[in-house]
Design an enzyme around this catalytic site. Sequence first.
Site, PDB file in Angstrom:
ATOM      1  N   ASP A 179     -12.407-112.491 -54.809  1.00 20.57           N
ATOM      2  CA  ASP A 179     -13.437-111.962 -53.902  1.00 20.57           C
ATOM      3  C   ASP A 179     -14.005-113.092 -53.049  1.00 20.57           C
ATOM      4  OD1 ASP A 179     -14.990-110.244 -52.514  1.00 20.57           O
ATOM      5  OD2 ASP A 179     -16.461-109.904 -54.100  1.00 20.57           O
ATOM      6  N   LEU A 204     -22.143-109.690 -53.800  1.00 15.98           N
ATOM      7  CA  LEU A 204     -22.204-108.332 -54.344  1.00 15.98           C
ATOM      8  C   LEU A 204     -20.908-107.992 -55.046  1.00 15.98           C
ATOM      9  CD1 LEU A 204     -24.038-106.522 -51.418  1.00 15.98           C
ATOM     10  CD2 LEU A 204     -24.921-106.951 -53.724  1.00 15.98           C
ATOM     11  N   ALA A 241     -24.080-111.375 -48.212  1.00  9.44           N
ATOM     12  CA  ALA A 241     -23.538-111.516 -49.568  1.00  9.44           C
ATOM     13  C   ALA A 241     -22.107-112.011 -49.492  1.00  9.44           C
ATOM     14  CB  ALA A 241     -23.567-110.158 -50.271  1.00  9.44           C
ATOM     15  N   HIS A 275     -14.963-100.752 -55.048  1.00  8.51           N
ATOM     16  CA  HIS A 275     -16.221-101.511 -55.118  1.00  8.51           C
ATOM     17  C   HIS A 275     -17.176-100.610 -55.904  1.00  8.51           C
ATOM     18  CE1 HIS A 275     -19.271-104.457 -53.529  1.00  8.51           C
ATOM     19  NE2 HIS A 275     -20.020-103.517 -54.100  1.00  8.51           N
ATOM     20  N   HIS A 333     -18.890-116.503 -45.273  1.00 10.08           N
ATOM     21  CA  HIS A 333     -19.804-116.209 -44.165  1.00 10.08           C
ATOM     22  C   HIS A 333     -20.251-117.558 -43.614  1.00 10.08           C
ATOM     23  CE1 HIS A 333     -20.430-111.883 -44.956  1.00 10.08           C
ATOM     24  NE2 HIS A 333     -20.299-112.212 -46.229  1.00 10.08           N
ATOM     25  N   HIS A 356     -14.013-106.719 -59.093  1.00 13.37           N
ATOM     26  CA  HIS A 356     -15.092-107.697 -59.323  1.00 13.37           C
ATOM     27  C   HIS A 356     -16.190-107.156 -60.251  1.00 13.37           C
ATOM     28  CE1 HIS A 356     -16.686-105.346 -56.046  1.00 13.37           C
ATOM     29  NE2 HIS A 356     -16.059-106.002 -55.108  1.00 13.37           N
ATOM     30  N   ARG A 369     -11.015-112.116 -43.123  1.00  9.32           N
ATOM     31  CA  ARG A 369     -11.773-112.002 -41.868  1.00  9.32           C
ATOM     32  C   ARG A 369     -10.835-111.935 -40.658  1.00  9.32           C
ATOM     33  NH1 ARG A 369     -15.739-110.488 -45.185  1.00  9.32           N
ATOM     34  NH2 ARG A 369     -17.107-112.132 -45.918  1.00  9.32           N
ATOM     35  N   ASN A 377     -12.276-104.660 -44.870  1.00  8.15           N
ATOM     36  CA  ASN A 377     -13.617-104.443 -44.301  1.00  8.15           C
ATOM     37  C   ASN A 377     -13.886-105.366 -43.119  1.00  8.15           C
ATOM     38  OD1 ASN A 377     -13.818-106.709 -46.037  1.00  8.15           O
ATOM     39  ND2 ASN A 377     -16.001-106.383 -46.373  1.00  8.15           N
TER      40      ASN A 377
HETATM   41  C1  NCD Z   1     -17.962-109.110 -49.420  1.00  6.79           C
HETATM   42  C2  NCD Z   1     -17.882-109.480 -47.949  1.00  6.79           C
HETATM   43  O1  NCD Z   1     -18.674-110.307 -47.503  1.00  6.79           O
HETATM   44  O2  NCD Z   1     -17.010-108.956 -47.252  1.00  6.79           O
HETATM   45  N1  NCD Z   1     -19.147-109.658 -50.002  1.00  6.79           N
HETATM   46  C3  NCD Z   1     -19.374-109.905 -51.320  1.00  6.79           C
HETATM   47  O3  NCD Z   1     -20.482-110.319 -51.665  1.00  6.79           O
HETATM   48  N2  NCD Z   1     -18.457-109.715 -52.226  1.00  6.79           N
HETATM   49  C4  NCD Z   1     -17.865-107.638 -49.546  1.00  6.79           C
HETATM   50  C5  NCD Z   1     -17.520-107.182 -50.903  1.00  6.79           C
HETATM   51  O4  NCD Z   1     -16.406-107.393 -51.376  1.00  6.79           O
HETATM   52  O5  NCD Z   1     -18.403-106.582 -51.529  1.00  6.79           O
HETATM   53 ZN    ZN Z   2     -14.780-108.379 -51.698  1.00  9.99          ZN
END
Ligand code: NCD
Ligand code: ZN
Length: 351
Positions: free
Chosen positions: A247, A219, A263, A136, A251, A174, A17, A41
Site C-alpha cells: 500500500d 488509511l 492519507a 478497501h 503524496h 491492508h 499515480r 484510484n
Molecule cells: C491511499 C492513497 O493515497 O491512494 N491512501 C492510504 O492511506 N492507503 C488510498 C488507499 O489505499 O486507501
Molecule cells: Zn492503497
Amino acid sequence: MNKIELIKPDDWHVHFREGSMLEKLVPETSKLYNRAIVMPNLSVPIINSKQALEYKKKILNFSENNNDFQPLMTFYLNKDISTSDLIEAFENNVVFALKLYPAGATTNSSKGVKDMTEIFHILEVMSNYQIPLLIHGEVNNDKVDIFDREKLFIENELIKIIENFPNLKITLEHITTKFAVDFINQSSKKIKASITPHHLVLNRTDMLAHKIKPHYYCLPILKREEDRKALLEAASNINQKFFLGTDSAPHDLKSKETSCGCAGVFNTINSIQILAQIFDNNDKLDCLEKFISINGAIHYNLAKNKSKLLLKKQKKPIIFPDTLNINDLNIKVFRPNFDVFWQIEKEKKLS
Ligand code: NCD
Ligand code: ZN
C-alpha cells in the site's frame, strides 16, 4: 543468520499515480518486485479496458530495469462497469482484479460504491469467472468512529458479500485489526488478506503521542498495539492466508504536512529491508519468504517467481534517503521506529 536468499517478492497492492510520479515510482517497485497489483484510484479512476491498457503501457515504459516485471491491472469497481468489457479484459489479461472502495472511504474514492447491492450483478460475473475482488474494508460513515470502521465493514458488508457469493475470490486489503485477522483465520480459503509493512511496525500511539507524525497517517488508520501484534502473528502464520501488499501511497510533502493532510505512506524503496528487520526482531525470519513471495502467488493461482533476492545483514544501520524528489515534489520515505540492518545484495536467476 546474516544472509538470506528469498524468492523474488511481489507487491499485491501499490499506487503508481500518474505523470512524473509514475515515472519515478514504477522503477522503484520493479527493481524489488516481479509483480505488482496496481491500484486504479487515479484522479479519473480506471473503469474500463481501454484505460487499463493505456495505464499498463505507461507503466511498462518505466519498468525496463526488470524484464520480468508484470503490472497487474485493476478496475475501480463501480455500478456502471460494463460486464462484457470486464469479461473480455479479464480473458485477455488486461485486467487482473477489481477494487472495491466504499464511496468516500479514502483518497480518490468519491466514485466508489454507496450500496453494495448495486454491484451484485458484477460480483456475480466475477464469481463465475474467478476474477478476484480486492476490498478497501472500511465503512465510510460519519457516525462510525474511525477506529471501528474496519470491524463494521466486516460485520455489515463483507459477511453479506460472502453469503451471497461464496465462490468469489476475495482479498481484504491492508488489514489493521485483530478482529480482521480472526475473521480471515475462520473464513473459507477463498478469502485472504494483505498486510502492509507500516501496519506491522507501528501502532496509533507511534503516530499520535509526543507530537503528531503526519507521515504515519494512512488509511485504514493505525490501530492499537494488540492489533499490530496480531498482524505480525498473522504475517508469520503457517496457514498462508496473509501476504504482503505494501500500500505504498505517496503524496507530496505539502499535502501531508498541512492542516488537512492526505492519507498514505510511501514505503516502496525500503519495504523489503524493513520487513526483514521486523521479522528478524521477532525471531520470525524463516517465515518471511512465505509472506512476501509465496502466499500471495498461491492465493492468485500464479507461479512463484523464478529469480531470487539476496539479503545481507550489515554491521551498521542502513541510511535510506529521507525523501524521493520528483521535480518540485518531495515524497517522504517511510521511517520505521527501529534501525534496519538488512540490505539487498543482488539478484539471481533460478536455473
Ligand atoms: C491511499 C492513497 O493515497 O491512494 N491512501 C492510504 O492511506 N492507503 C488510498 C488507499 O489505499 O486507501
Ligand atoms: Zn492503497
